[in-house]
Design an enzyme around this catalytic site. Sequence first.
Site, PDB file in Angstrom:
ATOM      1  N   ASP A 546       0.862  -1.178   0.000  1.00 34.96           N
ATOM      2  CA  ASP A 546       0.000   0.000   0.000  1.00 34.96           C
ATOM      3  C   ASP A 546       0.903   1.235   0.000  1.00 34.96           C
ATOM      4  O   ASP A 546       2.125   1.125   0.141  1.00 34.96           O
ATOM      5  CB  ASP A 546      -0.859  -0.057   1.281  1.00 34.96           C
ATOM      6  N   GLU A 549       2.586   5.238  -3.802  1.00 37.92           N
ATOM      7  CA  GLU A 549       2.555   6.285  -4.849  1.00 37.92           C
ATOM      8  C   GLU A 549       3.878   7.031  -4.948  1.00 37.92           C
ATOM      9  O   GLU A 549       4.230   7.417  -6.068  1.00 37.92           O
ATOM     10  CB  GLU A 549       1.411   7.247  -4.560  1.00 37.92           C
ATOM     11  N   ASP A 621      -9.153   4.095  -1.538  1.00 35.65           N
ATOM     12  CA  ASP A 621     -10.019   4.436  -0.419  1.00 35.65           C
ATOM     13  C   ASP A 621     -11.365   4.992  -0.855  1.00 35.65           C
ATOM     14  O   ASP A 621     -11.581   6.209  -0.866  1.00 35.65           O
ATOM     15  CB  ASP A 621      -9.297   5.425   0.494  1.00 35.65           C
TER      16      ASP A 621
END
Length: 962
Positions: A546, A549, A621
């Site tokens: 996760d 980015e 999300d």
Amino acid sequence: MVRARLSGGILCLLAILILMAAPGLSAKNYLFKTCEQSPFCRRNREYADRATAAPAAWAPPYSVDLATVSFETGVLDGTILKSVLDSRGEPTVAELPFSLVFLESGSARLVVDEKRRLGSPIDGFPSRLTQRRYNEASKWAVVGDMTPDISAIDISTDEERSGGIYRIKYGPNHSFEAVFSASPLQIKFLRDGEAHVILNERSLLNVDQWRPKPTVENLAEDPSLANEIDIKDMWEEDFGGKKDMKPKGPEAVAMDITFPGYEHVFGIPEHADKFSLRETRGGEGNHNEPYRLFNVDIFEYDVNSPMAMYGAIPFMQAHRKGSSVAVLWANAAETWIDIVKTRPNPEAFGTRKSTQTHWISESGIIDVYVMLGPNSASVYQQYGSLTGYAPLPPIYALGYHQCRWNYNSEDDVLEVDANFDKHEIPYDCIWLDIEYTENKKYFTWMKPSFPNAEKMMQALDKRKRKLVAIIDPHIKKETGYKVYEGLVKNDLTTKTENGKEYNGWCWPGESAWIDTFNPKAIEYWKDQFKPGKFCGYEHNLLIWNDMNEPSVFNGPEVTAPRDNIHYGNWEERDVHNVYGMTFINATVQALAARQPRQRPFVLTRAFFAGSQRLGAVWTGDNAAKWEYLDIAGPMLLSHSIAGFGFIGADVGGFFGNPTTELLVRWYQAGAFYPFFRGHAHIESKRREPWVFGEPYTSLIKSSIRLRYQLLPSLYTAFHRTSFDGMPIMRPMFLIAPDNEDILDIDDQFFWGETGLLVKPIVQQGALSTEIYLPDDEVYYDYFDSTIYQGLGYHHIEAPLEKIPVLARGGHILVRRDRYRRSATLMSHDPFTLVVHLDNAGNAAGVLYLDDGETTANIRGAYSHRFFMFSSQDNILRSRSMQPSSVNSRSFEKTIDTVRIEKVLLVGFDMDKLKSATSVESFQDKKSWTTEITVEVAANGKASVITVRDPKVLVTGDWSIQF
Ligand SMILES: *[C@@H]1O[C@H](CO)[C@@H](O)[C@H](O)[C@H]1NC(C)=O
Ligand SMILES: *[C@@H]1O[C@H](CO)[C@@H](O)[C@H](O)[C@H]1NC(C)=O
């Protein structure tokens, strides 16, 4: 996950809250740039406006030096010249070498670079400031054969060439043609004589040439320079509280791409928007902002928005009746894409508009691949032959995944696990979010909640279930934390613009980031996963990456500063959209090194073109609201056609608390997501399938069980995509390519090879819906065989217990109907074949089988079956689709007792039945009869013939005579 609530983000959160108090500002548009706030985007949009305002008077400063142009062995190259003023205000030219390469795989590739930055030092400047443009986005995205096609031929006349026109025939049977014109510079791509893609049709090619930073003195000497160059924007920028130092100056590249006669374009995920992309320059129903590709952690994202999200695939497909084409803009920097549609041009395309796109990237080179189809299937194949196909995942990864932030202890995990069994709900993987670690230090366990992870893993393994643990790229900066100390000692972190270890805030507080562009960092990462290091029992341990980015709570736009430095001396801005992919790549390599015989499974949030080679992805999300369930369909379709078919949205919605109705509807939709996971935020109430009691538990259970029944068909679809890129979730135009009324229908989709047409209910309170049939084929309600037929919308009832699913005639789907605790435990269960006959009374289908977990499939250890029902003789046949080999035979031996336990024949004309009571089966030179039950067609329902236990074996060739 996002920052909300935890210590690392508190400062930032306060700032946001203060700003949100100001009217008209949401957290998101405070955090993320608009095009106007992004100088290179703004400049190129203004450039486009000037070009569009007076096209006739538009004189771009670009020309082609004809003397440099030549065509040889599949490559057309030369130099583009840009007229500019030098630092003394004297006119000069910047040289932009280009090459147009015709690849053997059938795509064409245009590269435009800048000579001045090609590595030779410029007197008086440190090499860092004149470093070459980043040209490795293709290196990460593209794995296919880059051999130029030497059979491509130049068919232009001498006269054309002297006028700067080159016509090159290439591609399959030379059915493609590229027409290069020097003035104005433009490259047209034709198929069978018709233009389908035009590069630089509107002359928006624009490359920021290298220039020294103007000094205050020469600005004073030559005030005209001040208009031309806005120093503040070009050499430094200020956004989100940190100055972005841009020592290399402006480096943007831009170009326009037109799809003539194509009114609809698709792709460029990730955006929470419609599948058919909207125009971006205002007007009703359109956006005002370009679509943005810049990997960021954007929590509770806006829906129907072109804002940047977690991943970026700069792939766009254009489709119309009779044709499909696509482009890949292989650039890893922040990219904005404007889309406008022209007025219809009746002479050329009837009532159809054309789509004009404008691609703008902050740095790097222009690197565009053009794929000319001619249909969607060939576009996906061409794209896959460039960026690679998704490998076949292990079958448990296609089962149901139970996740939440967080399962708080071993007891919690095992209790959830036991509850699935208690309620007889199958699932394969339980997930641990960040709280399992000691203070967010990855590769550690929070004691005492997880005192004996090994034992917990063994307990799960006994029931053939897996644990997926989260591991993120931010590493807590803490003396004594081995993983951090090793990173520092070996110099493997990302760096600030001054070359120091970069630190920012994330879950653990102050952190460093592993720089997985560095091959040594990959080796280091692999070390962390060595047996015994993280968990003593790794047999059933898989990984979730996760925040890659990367998410940096106190960084500009919640990510790393653009002037950070990566391995190879590249700035973050150059490589940003690829970073997340290098990280999951390192994790995949680590799992493969640890268990070479097992197929790895890793979930990622950030991605780029080519990431499909590495694992699964989800849409980040979302929230427990109907609009997020609604937008998930179009989002998943966008991913699916852009090569990344292993995609899902968090079932139930991550933030907040779904109503029972929303939750039930979401499980119904999720059962058809290629990646099927329930997940919830730490502040959300518990919502495991049994929490709400009856009737909800049973409703959720039946969706999950439906998924498990259909696993053989789903696995077969994943197998197909692994060699030709055909998506799992298929847009309407893939099945009915010539129907132009369906190009913006994105709330229903076809599913794999099954012919199933799925229309999830995504509106609160809806108890029926209208489902669109894109062709004249017969469709059957999957659950009760009601017949639907005729182009257009059909009303279908959908009480809470029902998801509208129709089966298109002509397909045979394969199921496994017995309940088991997990996918792995189904491996020896018998099969059910469901034959949905088409208008002509025929049907066909495929089944792919292997051991589901190991890499033996690569060496041929699988079984590939073809089923066909022919109206000629009313025989259902099973045949092998593969060459027999030692490995295939040894695999088939492991399942040589597995039967077809049931055949359902739907839509058969009863008058043609040979016997009303039995069928005759043939296998291995033997024959026998089996009784059947017959439900005749009535009340709008098709006839259904059920053959119970025809005693044919799945691995053998057989026939059943009806
Ligand atoms: C090329 O031409 C041959 C012979 O006309 C034909 O059989 C083949 O299908 C064509 N291939 C393609 C890719 O169009
Ligand atoms: C992962 O990265 C390595 C370079 O470290 C590259 O050779 C390999 O192809 C990548 N793997 C995939 C599946 O993209």
